[in-house]
Design a protein around this motif. Structure first.
Motif, PDB file in Angstrom:
ATOM      1  N   LEU A 105      16.570  61.448   3.635  1.00 19.42           N
ATOM      2  CA  LEU A 105      17.002  62.809   3.312  1.00 19.42           C
ATOM      3  C   LEU A 105      17.668  62.832   1.950  1.00 19.42           C
ATOM      4  N   LEU A 106      17.087  63.620   1.031  1.00 22.86           N
ATOM      5  CA  LEU A 106      17.592  63.716  -0.333  1.00 22.86           C
ATOM      6  C   LEU A 106      17.814  65.178  -0.692  1.00 22.86           C
ATOM      7  N   VAL A 107      19.005  65.520  -1.150  1.00 22.11           N
ATOM      8  CA  VAL A 107      19.231  66.856  -1.698  1.00 22.11           C
ATOM      9  C   VAL A 107      18.547  66.947  -3.053  1.00 22.11           C
ATOM     10  N   ALA A 108      17.862  68.070  -3.285  1.00 26.93           N
ATOM     11  CA  ALA A 108      17.237  68.347  -4.587  1.00 26.93           C
ATOM     12  C   ALA A 108      17.619  69.772  -4.958  1.00 26.93           C
ATOM     13  N   THR A 109      18.602  69.905  -5.840  1.00 23.15           N
ATOM     14  CA  THR A 109      19.202  71.202  -6.142  1.00 23.15           C
ATOM     15  C   THR A 109      19.257  71.465  -7.635  1.00 23.15           C
ATOM     16  N   SER A 110      19.183  72.743  -8.002  1.00 23.81           N
ATOM     17  CA  SER A 110      19.370  73.148  -9.397  1.00 23.81           C
ATOM     18  C   SER A 110      20.836  73.263  -9.764  1.00 23.81           C
ATOM     19  N   ALA A 145      11.132  71.756 -10.536  1.00 21.80           N
ATOM     20  CA  ALA A 145      10.084  70.735 -10.494  1.00 21.80           C
ATOM     21  C   ALA A 145      10.574  69.409 -11.054  1.00 21.80           C
ATOM     22  N   ASP A 146      11.417  69.458 -12.092  1.00 22.40           N
ATOM     23  CA  ASP A 146      11.972  68.224 -12.662  1.00 22.40           C
ATOM     24  C   ASP A 146      12.878  67.516 -11.663  1.00 22.40           C
ATOM     25  N   VAL A 147      13.708  68.301 -10.959  1.00 24.33           N
ATOM     26  CA  VAL A 147      14.625  67.714  -9.977  1.00 24.33           C
ATOM     27  C   VAL A 147      13.832  67.099  -8.826  1.00 24.33           C
ATOM     28  N   VAL A 148      12.808  67.809  -8.370  1.00 27.41           N
ATOM     29  CA  VAL A 148      11.962  67.282  -7.288  1.00 27.41           C
ATOM     30  C   VAL A 148      11.286  65.993  -7.733  1.00 27.41           C
ATOM     31  N   ALA A 149      10.767  65.964  -8.966  1.00 30.07           N
ATOM     32  CA  ALA A 149      10.089  64.767  -9.475  1.00 30.07           C
ATOM     33  C   ALA A 149      11.041  63.571  -9.507  1.00 30.07           C
ATOM     34  N   ALA A 150      12.282  63.799  -9.934  1.00 29.35           N
ATOM     35  CA  ALA A 150      13.253  62.703  -9.995  1.00 29.35           C
ATOM     36  C   ALA A 150      13.566  62.177  -8.598  1.00 29.35           C
TER      37      ALA A 150
END
Length: 222
Positions: A105-110, A145-150
């Motif tokens: 589980l990874l948070v991916a937030t702006s 999209a950048d955050v998701v990619a990382a």
């Protein structure tokens, strides 16, 4: 080659946390500090999720004032708005179920990392999460999209294919960010989406009790 543990990427504001009260109050105070007309409640609510500087520009804040407005917002948010948030009922149980099923589980937030980490700690989610991926602290032009990619890159192990993954979010930015990286997105209807904003999501859930099952079904199909 083994595909490894499946990955679930989780948006923060509007997905895990009901954060609009603290964010919108801090925004209104920041507008007043700069003697700018305060947007109505619906506009302020629409700011929850995407990068704030982009929302400021979209809603007509003069470019010379964008940085000052962001700084004023941060002062108010850090002074109290950050703590005016709560985990949506049922979300904690959904995360526990996904962890028990073997998901990472990874948070991916702006949200900027300097604020995303304290919010997760304040909500007591640390023990359920394997990592937090966020926008730069200066809110430079980083897309979802950048955050998701990382986040996905962090979960790709040497000697394995990319793990099966699903994004969970409440806004069109989450759907677009997931699809830009070739993964499905579960939209959650309890967040801050406008009507029809989640039309392109691969599934939409209206109750946190259905979240884990829906995510696991998509992961099995990946």
């Amino acid at each position: 080659m083994s595909r490894g543990r499946p990955v679930v990427l989780l948006d923060l504001d509007g997905t895990l946390s009901e954060s609009a009260p603290g964010i919108t109050a801090s925004l209104a105070a920041a507008y007043r500090d700069l003697a700018l007309p305060v947007p109505d409640a619906a506009v302020l609510r629409s700011f929850v999720g995407p990068p704030l500087t982009a929302s400021f520009r979209t809603h007509g804040v003069p470019e010379p004032l964008v940085a000052d407005l962001l700084a004023a917002y941060r002062r108010h948010y850090d002074a109290g708005g950050l703590r005016d948030t709560r985990v949506y009922p049922g979300v904690r149980d959904a995360l526990a179920t996904l962890r028990a099923a073997g998901c990472t589980l990874l948070v991916a937030t702006s949200k900027p990392r300097v604020r995303a980490l304290p919010v997760c700690a304040h909500l007591g989610l640390d023990g359920l999460l394997d990592g937090v991926f966020a926008a730069p602290d200066d809110e430079a032009s980083t897309s979802k999209a950048d955050v998701v990619a990382a986040a996905l890159a962090s979960a790709t192990d040497a000697g394995t294919d990319r793990r099966p993954a699903v994004m969970v979010g409440d806004r069109v930015f989450d759907v677009a960010g997931a699809h830009a990286n070739g993964i499905p997105c579960v939209g959650v209807a309890w967040g801050y989406a406008e009507p029809a904003e989640l039309a392109d999501a691969d599934a939409v859930v209206r109750d946190p009790a259905d979240l884990a099952r829906t995510v696991l079904d998509l992961l099995r199909a990946a």
